[in-house]
Design an enzyme around this catalytic site. Structure first.
Site, PDB file in Angstrom:
ATOM      1  N   SER A   9     -12.441  34.218  -1.658  1.00 50.92           N
ATOM      2  CA  SER A   9     -10.850  33.144  -0.769  1.00 50.92           C
ATOM      3  C   SER A   9      -9.735  34.478  -1.395  1.00 50.92           C
ATOM      4  O   SER A   9      -9.869  34.431  -2.860  1.00 50.92           O
ATOM      5  CB  SER A   9     -10.754  32.086  -1.437  1.00 50.92           C
ATOM      6  OG  SER A   9      -8.855  31.448  -1.681  1.00 50.92           O
ATOM      7  N   HIS A  34     -11.697  34.573   3.760  1.00 53.00           N
ATOM      8  CA  HIS A  34     -10.951  32.884   3.264  1.00 53.00           C
ATOM      9  C   HIS A  34      -9.335  32.846   2.838  1.00 53.00           C
ATOM     10  O   HIS A  34      -9.309  33.361   1.636  1.00 53.00           O
ATOM     11  CB  HIS A  34     -11.808  31.881   2.132  1.00 53.00           C
ATOM     12  CG  HIS A  34     -11.199  30.598   2.519  1.00 53.00           C
ATOM     13  ND1 HIS A  34     -11.012  29.207   3.399  1.00 53.00           N
ATOM     14  CD2 HIS A  34     -10.182  30.054   2.104  1.00 53.00           C
ATOM     15  CE1 HIS A  34     -10.798  28.843   3.412  1.00 53.00           C
ATOM     16  NE2 HIS A  34     -10.115  28.565   2.409  1.00 53.00           N
ATOM     17  N   ASP A  36      -5.360  31.413   2.273  1.00 54.57           N
ATOM     18  CA  ASP A  36      -5.250  29.968   1.745  1.00 54.57           C
ATOM     19  C   ASP A  36      -3.412  30.353   2.188  1.00 54.57           C
ATOM     20  O   ASP A  36      -2.653  31.034   1.380  1.00 54.57           O
ATOM     21  CB  ASP A  36      -5.228  29.654   0.620  1.00 54.57           C
ATOM     22  CG  ASP A  36      -6.960  29.450   0.047  1.00 54.57           C
ATOM     23  OD1 ASP A  36      -7.241  28.706   0.614  1.00 54.57           O
ATOM     24  OD2 ASP A  36      -7.354  30.035  -0.116  1.00 54.57           O
ATOM     25  N   MET A  38       0.229  28.401   1.853  1.00 52.67           N
ATOM     26  CA  MET A  38       0.790  27.083   1.524  1.00 52.67           C
ATOM     27  C   MET A  38       2.079  26.830   1.756  1.00 52.67           C
ATOM     28  O   MET A  38       2.705  28.039   1.525  1.00 52.67           O
ATOM     29  CB  MET A  38       0.132  27.648   0.276  1.00 52.67           C
ATOM     30  CG  MET A  38      -1.030  26.872  -0.099  1.00 52.67           C
ATOM     31  SD  MET A  38      -1.270  27.252  -2.299  1.00 52.67           S
ATOM     32  CE  MET A  38      -3.107  27.370  -2.056  1.00 52.67           C
ATOM     33  N   HIS A  67      -7.456  29.390   6.421  1.00 57.10           N
ATOM     34  CA  HIS A  67      -6.756  28.489   5.943  1.00 57.10           C
ATOM     35  C   HIS A  67      -5.467  27.331   5.007  1.00 57.10           C
ATOM     36  O   HIS A  67      -4.585  28.189   4.814  1.00 57.10           O
ATOM     37  CB  HIS A  67      -7.547  28.031   4.709  1.00 57.10           C
ATOM     38  CG  HIS A  67      -7.595  25.866   3.737  1.00 57.10           C
ATOM     39  ND1 HIS A  67      -8.187  26.094   2.993  1.00 57.10           N
ATOM     40  CD2 HIS A  67      -7.262  24.692   4.456  1.00 57.10           C
ATOM     41  CE1 HIS A  67      -8.140  24.826   2.481  1.00 57.10           C
ATOM     42  NE2 HIS A  67      -7.731  24.289   3.226  1.00 57.10           N
ATOM     43  N   MET A  69      -2.714  25.207   4.656  1.00 56.92           N
ATOM     44  CA  MET A  69      -2.221  23.914   4.308  1.00 56.92           C
ATOM     45  C   MET A  69      -0.572  23.754   4.563  1.00 56.92           C
ATOM     46  O   MET A  69       0.290  23.926   3.609  1.00 56.92           O
ATOM     47  CB  MET A  69      -2.483  24.279   2.745  1.00 56.92           C
ATOM     48  CG  MET A  69      -4.010  23.946   2.334  1.00 56.92           C
ATOM     49  SD  MET A  69      -4.133  24.945   0.976  1.00 56.92           S
ATOM     50  CE  MET A  69      -5.267  26.712   1.821  1.00 56.92           C
ATOM     51  N   MET A 137     -13.064  19.544   1.144  1.00 59.32           N
ATOM     52  CA  MET A 137     -12.267  19.973   0.304  1.00 59.32           C
ATOM     53  C   MET A 137     -13.096  20.379  -1.616  1.00 59.32           C
ATOM     54  O   MET A 137     -13.460  18.168  -1.774  1.00 59.32           O
ATOM     55  CB  MET A 137     -10.725  19.707  -0.387  1.00 59.32           C
ATOM     56  CG  MET A 137     -10.357  20.831   1.493  1.00 59.32           C
ATOM     57  SD  MET A 137     -10.008  22.089   1.417  1.00 59.32           S
ATOM     58  CE  MET A 137      -9.515  22.483  -0.992  1.00 59.32           C
ATOM     59  N   ASP A 175     -14.969  24.223  -0.536  1.00 58.08           N
ATOM     60  CA  ASP A 175     -13.885  25.153  -0.626  1.00 58.08           C
ATOM     61  C   ASP A 175     -13.390  24.422  -1.983  1.00 58.08           C
ATOM     62  O   ASP A 175     -12.660  23.224  -2.347  1.00 58.08           O
ATOM     63  CB  ASP A 175     -12.339  25.029  -0.117  1.00 58.08           C
ATOM     64  CG  ASP A 175     -11.690  26.164  -0.334  1.00 58.08           C
ATOM     65  OD1 ASP A 175     -11.828  26.333  -1.185  1.00 58.08           O
ATOM     66  OD2 ASP A 175     -10.563  25.568   0.399  1.00 58.08           O
TER      67      ASP A 175
HETATM   68  C1  DX5 Z   1      -6.907  25.719  -3.178  1.00 56.54           C
HETATM   69  C2  DX5 Z   1      -8.010  26.617  -1.844  1.00 56.54           C
HETATM   70  C3  DX5 Z   1      -9.487  27.080  -2.850  1.00 56.54           C
HETATM   71  C4  DX5 Z   1      -8.710  27.471  -3.537  1.00 56.54           C
HETATM   72  C5  DX5 Z   1     -10.686  28.416  -4.523  1.00 56.54           C
HETATM   73  O1  DX5 Z   1      -5.966  25.279  -2.405  1.00 56.54           O
HETATM   74  O2  DX5 Z   1      -7.809  26.361  -0.337  1.00 56.54           O
HETATM   75  O3  DX5 Z   1      -9.302  27.884  -1.558  1.00 56.54           O
HETATM   76  O4  DX5 Z   1      -8.360  28.743  -3.550  1.00 56.54           O
HETATM   77  O5  DX5 Z   1     -10.081  28.984  -4.940  1.00 56.54           O
HETATM   78  P1  DX5 Z   1     -11.331  28.799  -6.157  1.00 56.54           P
HETATM   79  O6  DX5 Z   1     -12.657  29.039  -5.940  1.00 56.54           O
HETATM   80  O7  DX5 Z   1     -11.434  29.549  -7.126  1.00 56.54           O
HETATM   81  O8  DX5 Z   1     -11.194  27.247  -6.568  1.00 56.54           O
HETATM   82 ZN    ZN Z   2      -8.796  26.891   1.084  1.00 53.90          ZN
END
Ligand code: DX5
Ligand code: ZN
Length: 215
Positions: A9, A34, A36, A38, A67, A69, A137, A175
């Site tokens: 990620s 991956h 993320d 947000m 991903h 969010m 998650m 994740d």
């Molecule tokens: C959380 C994300 C994850 C996160 C994972 O909102 O969806 O993908 O970045 O990071 P680690 O492995 O550090 O928990």
């Molecule tokens: Zn994620």
């Protein structure tokens, strides 16, 4: 044959040296990246958006698993495709889940659905027939570097059993907080895709971590 796929990620990468960090995990054996995204509404944090996805697309040939969010992902499905995303993962907690999945399909992208720690995994079941992947998650989404929530393992087991019962072939991912110390539990529970941010990027030797996660 070991079919576990590892997706670092980017949230845990050094954003000032993104291309370099992506190169390190790509050479280290990452199967996909991956990303993320947000929006500060669906989760209490803001990460990065379309221009960063487009820039990442220019630096790697790895699959970009994005991903989302976002409270309202619908207007952004096309733009994320344009930016170079290969698969889009959205949340079952959205009010508009079905419409968003339909839009992802219509754009010809791979379609994933994620479930938060406080949502029963059965919330995914009505959508299984139309998914390319499912994501459990193991932390509250919004931040990297949180502690792994072991309750996610039972959800993985239940989800894999339901997928098998229905004769489907949907890779299940996990994740949040995934580390070499809990990766074997994740794999044994049935997870085929492990997303890991801090474990991979905070290590001086991402190749070794990726190999450990893969088992
Ligand atoms: C959380 C994300 C994850 C996160 C994972 O909102 O969806 O993908 O970045 O990071 P680690 O492995 O550090 O928990
Ligand atoms: Zn994620």
């Amino acid at each position: 044959m070991n079919t576990t796929r590892i997706g670092p990620s980017l949230l845990a990468a050094d954003f000032a040296r993104l291309a370099e960090d992506i190169g390190r995990v790509e050479r280290g054996g990452a199967d996909f990246l991956h990303l993320d995204v947000m929006d500060g509404h669906f989760v209490p944090n803001i990460s990065f958006g379309l221009p960063v996805v487009a820039a990442v697309r220019q630096t790697t040939r790895l699959e970009l698993d994005t991903h989302l969010m976002l409270q309202n992902p619908l207007p952004f499905i096309g733009p994320f495709k344009e930016a170079g995303a290969d698969s889009l993962v959205v949340h079952v907690e959205l009010e508009s889940t079905q419409a968003v999945l339909d839009a992802i399909r219509q754009h010809g992208l791979q379609c994933g659905l994620a479930v938060n720690p406080n949502t029963p995994v059965s919330a995914l079941y009505p959508y299984l027939d139309e998914l390319d992947s499912a994501l459990v998650m193991s932390v509250e989404p919004g931040f990297g570097g949180q502690a792994f929530q072991p309750a996610a393992l039972d959800k993985i087991r239940d989800l894999c059993a339901e997928i098998e019962r229905r004769g489907l072939d949907i890779p299940v991912g996990i994740d949040g907080g995934v580390q070499p110390g809990n990766a074997a539990d994740c794999r044994r529970a049935g997870a085929q895709c492990l997303v890991a941010g801090s474990a991979v990027f905070n290590s001086p030797d991402p190749a070794r971590v990726i190999a450990n996660l893969r088992g």
